[in-house]
Design a protein around this motif. Structure first.
Motif, mmCIF file in Angstrom:
data_model
loop_
_atom_site.group_PDB
_atom_site.id
_atom_site.type_symbol
_atom_site.label_atom_id
_atom_site.label_comp_id
_atom_site.label_asym_id
_atom_site.label_seq_id
_atom_site.Cartn_x
_atom_site.Cartn_y
_atom_site.Cartn_z
ATOM 1 N N TYR A 24 0.832 -1.209 0.000
ATOM 2 C CA TYR A 24 0.000 0.000 0.000
ATOM 3 C C TYR A 24 0.868 1.262 0.000
ATOM 4 O O TYR A 24 0.498 2.264 -0.618
ATOM 5 C CB TYR A 24 -0.920 -0.002 1.218
ATOM 6 N N GLY A 25 2.000 1.213 0.689
ATOM 7 C CA GLY A 25 2.884 2.372 0.679
ATOM 8 C C GLY A 25 3.383 2.696 -0.717
ATOM 9 O O GLY A 25 3.377 3.861 -1.145
ATOM 10 N N ARG A 26 3.790 1.674 -1.456
ATOM 11 C CA ARG A 26 4.275 1.923 -2.813
ATOM 12 C C ARG A 26 3.135 2.318 -3.740
ATOM 13 O O ARG A 26 3.306 3.165 -4.631
ATOM 14 C CB ARG A 26 4.965 0.670 -3.345
ATOM 15 N N LEU A 27 1.950 1.744 -3.537
ATOM 16 C CA LEU A 27 0.803 2.108 -4.367
ATOM 17 C C LEU A 27 0.412 3.574 -4.167
ATOM 18 O O LEU A 27 0.087 4.277 -5.125
ATOM 19 C CB LEU A 27 -0.387 1.196 -4.053
ATOM 20 N N LEU A 28 0.449 4.047 -2.921
ATOM 21 C CA LEU A 28 0.108 5.443 -2.666
ATOM 22 C C LEU A 28 1.119 6.382 -3.319
ATOM 23 O O LEU A 28 0.756 7.441 -3.838
ATOM 24 C CB LEU A 28 0.047 5.695 -1.158
ATOM 25 N N VAL A 29 2.382 5.994 -3.310
ATOM 26 C CA VAL A 29 3.400 6.816 -3.952
ATOM 27 C C VAL A 29 3.183 6.868 -5.459
ATOM 28 O O VAL A 29 3.263 7.928 -6.084
ATOM 29 C CB VAL A 29 4.808 6.289 -3.611
ATOM 30 N N ASP A 30 2.894 5.710 -6.070
ATOM 31 C CA ASP A 30 2.715 5.659 -7.524
ATOM 32 C C ASP A 30 1.350 6.192 -7.968
ATOM 33 O O ASP A 30 1.183 6.590 -9.125
ATOM 34 C CB ASP A 30 2.889 4.221 -8.019
ATOM 35 N N LEU A 31 0.368 6.188 -7.062
ATOM 36 C CA LEU A 31 -0.973 6.661 -7.415
ATOM 37 C C LEU A 31 -1.103 8.175 -7.259
ATOM 38 O O LEU A 31 -2.036 8.780 -7.802
ATOM 39 C CB LEU A 31 -2.014 5.959 -6.534
ATOM 40 N N TYR A 32 -0.179 8.788 -6.559
ATOM 41 C CA TYR A 32 -0.258 10.237 -6.293
ATOM 42 C C TYR A 32 -0.327 11.069 -7.580
ATOM 43 O O TYR A 32 -1.129 12.018 -7.656
ATOM 44 C CB TYR A 32 0.942 10.639 -5.440
ATOM 45 N N PRO A 33 0.491 10.784 -8.609
ATOM 46 C CA PRO A 33 0.419 11.622 -9.822
ATOM 47 C C PRO A 33 -0.946 11.604 -10.506
ATOM 48 O O PRO A 33 -1.319 12.574 -11.159
ATOM 49 C CB PRO A 33 1.511 11.031 -10.731
ATOM 50 N N LEU A 34 -1.705 10.521 -10.374
ATOM 51 C CA LEU A 34 -3.009 10.442 -11.041
ATOM 52 C C LEU A 34 -3.947 11.519 -10.524
ATOM 53 O O LEU A 34 -4.762 12.063 -11.280
ATOM 54 C CB LEU A 34 -3.618 9.057 -10.825
ATOM 55 N N PHE A 35 -3.839 11.870 -9.248
ATOM 56 C CA PHE A 35 -4.757 12.837 -8.648
ATOM 57 C C PHE A 35 -4.195 14.254 -8.616
ATOM 58 O O PHE A 35 -4.965 15.223 -8.637
ATOM 59 C CB PHE A 35 -5.117 12.403 -7.217
ATOM 60 N N VAL A 49 -11.128 4.390 -13.999
ATOM 61 C CA VAL A 49 -9.742 4.785 -14.297
ATOM 62 C C VAL A 49 -8.837 4.468 -13.112
ATOM 63 O O VAL A 49 -7.712 3.980 -13.283
ATOM 64 C CB VAL A 49 -9.690 6.279 -14.662
ATOM 65 N N VAL A 50 -9.296 4.734 -11.907
ATOM 66 C CA VAL A 50 -8.481 4.465 -10.716
ATOM 67 C C VAL A 50 -8.235 2.968 -10.564
ATOM 68 O O VAL A 50 -7.108 2.537 -10.283
ATOM 69 C CB VAL A 50 -9.161 5.048 -9.467
ATOM 70 N N ARG A 51 -9.266 2.150 -10.769
ATOM 71 C CA ARG A 51 -9.079 0.689 -10.644
ATOM 72 C C ARG A 51 -8.142 0.178 -11.734
ATOM 73 O O ARG A 51 -7.311 -0.716 -11.488
ATOM 74 C CB ARG A 51 -10.440 -0.006 -10.715
ATOM 75 N N ALA A 52 -8.262 0.704 -12.947
ATOM 76 C CA ALA A 52 -7.337 0.290 -14.017
ATOM 77 C C ALA A 52 -5.895 0.669 -13.679
ATOM 78 O O ALA A 52 -4.954 -0.091 -13.938
ATOM 79 C CB ALA A 52 -7.759 0.911 -15.340
ATOM 80 N N GLU A 53 -5.706 1.850 -13.094
ATOM 81 C CA GLU A 53 -4.353 2.267 -12.690
ATOM 82 C C GLU A 53 -3.810 1.352 -11.595
ATOM 83 O O GLU A 53 -2.639 0.968 -11.609
ATOM 84 C CB GLU A 53 -4.404 3.715 -12.206
ATOM 85 N N LEU A 54 -4.655 0.993 -10.630
ATOM 86 C CA LEU A 54 -4.230 0.073 -9.571
ATOM 87 C C LEU A 54 -3.888 -1.291 -10.145
ATOM 88 O O LEU A 54 -2.913 -1.937 -9.720
ATOM 89 C CB LEU A 54 -5.331 -0.048 -8.513
ATOM 90 N N ASP A 55 -4.698 -1.764 -11.100
ATOM 91 C CA ASP A 55 -4.426 -3.053 -11.725
ATOM 92 C C ASP A 55 -3.069 -3.045 -12.421
ATOM 93 O O ASP A 55 -2.269 -3.988 -12.298
ATOM 94 C CB ASP A 55 -5.544 -3.362 -12.727
ATOM 95 N N GLU A 82 -6.211 -11.190 -10.389
ATOM 96 C CA GLU A 82 -5.614 -9.880 -10.629
ATOM 97 C C GLU A 82 -6.662 -8.782 -10.556
ATOM 98 O O GLU A 82 -6.462 -7.748 -9.914
ATOM 99 C CB GLU A 82 -4.911 -9.883 -11.989
ATOM 100 N N ALA A 83 -7.804 -9.004 -11.218
ATOM 101 C CA ALA A 83 -8.868 -8.008 -11.159
ATOM 102 C C ALA A 83 -9.416 -7.884 -9.742
ATOM 103 O O ALA A 83 -9.748 -6.804 -9.277
ATOM 104 C CB ALA A 83 -9.976 -8.362 -12.149
ATOM 105 N N GLY A 84 -9.514 -9.046 -9.066
ATOM 106 C CA GLY A 84 -9.996 -9.022 -7.691
ATOM 107 C C GLY A 84 -9.054 -8.291 -6.759
ATOM 108 O O GLY A 84 -9.488 -7.593 -5.840
ATOM 109 N N LEU A 85 -7.729 -8.409 -6.985
ATOM 110 C CA LEU A 85 -6.759 -7.688 -6.160
ATOM 111 C C LEU A 85 -6.908 -6.179 -6.336
ATOM 112 O O LEU A 85 -6.884 -5.433 -5.361
ATOM 113 C CB LEU A 85 -5.334 -8.123 -6.523
ATOM 114 N N ALA A 86 -7.046 -5.728 -7.570
ATOM 115 C CA ALA A 86 -7.213 -4.293 -7.808
ATOM 116 C C ALA A 86 -8.492 -3.778 -7.150
ATOM 117 O O ALA A 86 -8.499 -2.703 -6.537
ATOM 118 C CB ALA A 86 -7.226 -4.010 -9.307
ATOM 119 N N GLN A 87 -9.591 -4.538 -7.284
ATOM 120 C CA GLN A 87 -10.842 -4.134 -6.655
ATOM 121 C C GLN A 87 -10.711 -4.126 -5.135
ATOM 122 O O GLN A 87 -11.216 -3.226 -4.450
ATOM 123 C CB GLN A 87 -11.970 -5.080 -7.087
ATOM 124 N N ARG A 88 -9.994 -5.102 -4.614
ATOM 125 C CA ARG A 88 -9.821 -5.182 -3.160
ATOM 126 C C ARG A 88 -8.969 -4.022 -2.637
ATOM 127 O O ARG A 88 -9.287 -3.425 -1.606
ATOM 128 C CB ARG A 88 -9.165 -6.525 -2.827
#
Length: 480
Positions: A24-35, A49-55, A82-88
């Motif tokens: 989650y720490g790395r995901l928050l760092v990589d997800l920051y530019p999207l917002f 779009v957010v779920r696709a980016e997480l996937d 994989e899809a379930g992980l992104a949704q989760r």
């Protein structure tokens, strides 16, 4: 003061404290530019779009499984696909408060709360710190303070910006001191000398010496401006008329409720600027202290590696620890014991022992001879100084330039202003910036510059057209 958890959700830190905190720490760092670093036509990205980016991020990180953190995760269907992980992951970030859904017609938009956005940005500075350029920061503070002193009625926000940058400057300088102190403690806990050298070059040389400390020891030290800043701040501190103008501008431009609060805020801002730049020398002394300790630690390590093999003491200690349980229960005269010629084997040679340094012979004194400087070099330096003086921006020279060419005229266009030498060129190019030229208060009382939309061109430059007007005060003075 508002409680911290009145602004952010109580569950915000759950993803960063569970078994999947590194993911989650790395995901928050990589997800920051999207917002916060991308422009969207609809401002807020959609949930799809957010779920696709997480996937995509999970696939890039090669994450195929996540530890179950609550009962809802355990009962979710397809949670380990994989899809379930992104949704989760999306559901986890939404439920904990990092993301917030909004209904926009037939679409679901994803936004971030203001307090969470501020915290998210602070965490990004910790994860990916950016180099701070002291020179630009201190020079920006000086420029903003000068603008506020010269025009307090309209430059109150510039003064507040100078105070904000001064606080950030002080925080970064303290962070560098804390970093050096922490690095010294980390080096003291490391037993492997190779790791000590690795930490020295990775942490000290790259992060502190090159990025920050090197700037503090150069000839163009950014702190050379601190005396100008302190002079301006002290001048403002004892100028009641300018302070009253700033207080009125504080109320008008910053929305302060009454004059008493504005006076208190102004006094606090002045105190911040004074304390930051009056204590810079003490901070630099601490930086030098910890820098010297770090370098001494590394120097001792290098001297040790030069005289012995790396890790020899640790290997001998480990061998003795393994040998002790086996021979501790035996008698001294036991037949199973065999005396070994320890000195002949020489696991520790005489070259590995520390020896006192040989006394150094002081150098012989000799007379210093002064070499005569080439007259051509002196002449070149004199010519260079004269040329740089001609290029210096001086409001008095601009005033002389206008007086010479305007004479009795009330207005003069830019096409009518000639350029005959370097002084004329400097005066012409800076004349159109008269409205915010530092130190030109007297000149602004005599002349006013009107900027036009058209452009003009002469033999030296192409720039927007302007007209110089003689002010009414100047005309009245001439009539008198």
């Amino acid at each position: 003061m508002v409680d911290l958890f009145q602004r952010i959700p109580d569950t915000l830190f759950l993803p960063l404290s569970g078994p999947n905190r590194h993911v989650y720490g790395r995901l928050l760092v990589d997800l920051y530019p999207l917002f916060f670093e991308q422009m969207h036509a609809d401002v807020f990205p959609s949930a799809q779009v957010v779920r696709a980016e997480l996937d995509e991020l999970l696939m890039r990180m090669a994450v195929v499984d996540l530890a179950l953190e609550d009962e809802f995760d355990a009962n979710a269907e397809g949670a380990q696909t994989e899809a379930g992980l992104a949704q989760r992951v999306y559901r986890r970030l939404r439920n904990s408060g990092w993301l917030e859904e909004e209904i926009d017609g037939y679409r679901v938009r994803v936004s971030v709360r203001p307090a969470v956005a501020t915290l998210w940005a602070s965490l990004m500075e910790v994860a990916r710190p950016e180099k701070v350029f002291y020179g630009g920061m201190v020079l920006s503070i000086l420029n903003n303070v000068q603008r506020a002193v010269e025009d307090p009625q309209s430059q109150a926000l510039a003064f507040r910006q100078a105070v904000t940058e001064a606080r950030r400057f002080s925080q970064h300088l303290n962070a560098m001191i804390y970093g050096l102190k922490g690095l010294l403690g980390a080096l003291a806990e490391i037993s492997d000398h190779r790791q000590i050298l690795g930490h020295f070059f990775d942490d000290f040389v790259e992060r502190f010496l090159v990025a920050d400390y090197k700037k503090l020891k150069t000839r163009n030290n950014p702190f050379r401006f601190r005396y100008d800043i302190l002079a301006r701040v002290r001048e403002l501190e004892h100028d009641l008329e300018r302070k009253q103008q700033l207080v009125a501008a504080y109320q008008e431009q910053t929305g302060l409720s009454d004059s008493e609060e504005a006076w208190q805020t102004l006094d606090q801002d002045i105190a911040v600027l004074r304390s930051v730049f009056e204590q810079v020398d003490d901070h630099l002394a601490l930086v030098d202290l910890y820098r010297g300790r770090v370098e001494q630690k590394v120097a001792d390590t290098v001297r040790y590696l030069d005289r012995s093999q790396p890790g020899m003491a640790q290997r001998l200690a480990g061998a003795l620890q393994q040998l002790a349980p086996r021979v501790g229960c035996l008698e001294d005269n036991d037949e199973g014991l065999q005396w070994l010629p320890l000195l002949d084997a020489a696991p520790l040679s005489i070259y590995g022992l520390r020896a006192p340094s040989a006394p150094r012979k002081p150098p012989e004194p000799h007379l210093l001879s002064r070499q005569a400087i080439d007259p051509a070099v002196l002449e070149k330096q004199r010519a260079m100084r004269a040329y740089m003086d001609r290029r210096r921006i001086d409001p008095r020279r601009i005033e002389t330039y206008l007086d010479t060419h305007m004479k009795d005229a009330e207005r003069l266009s830019s096409e009518q202003l000639p350029i005959a030498d370097v002084e004329d060129f400097i005066a012409f190019t800076h004349l159109r910036h008269l409205n915010y030229l530092p130190g030109a208060e007297r000149l602004r009382r005599r002349y006013r510059v009107e900027r036009l939309d058209e452009t003009m061109e002469n033999a030296y430059l192409r720039c927007p057209r302007f007209v110089v007007h003689r002010t009414a005060l100047e005309q009245n003075t001439d009539a008198t």
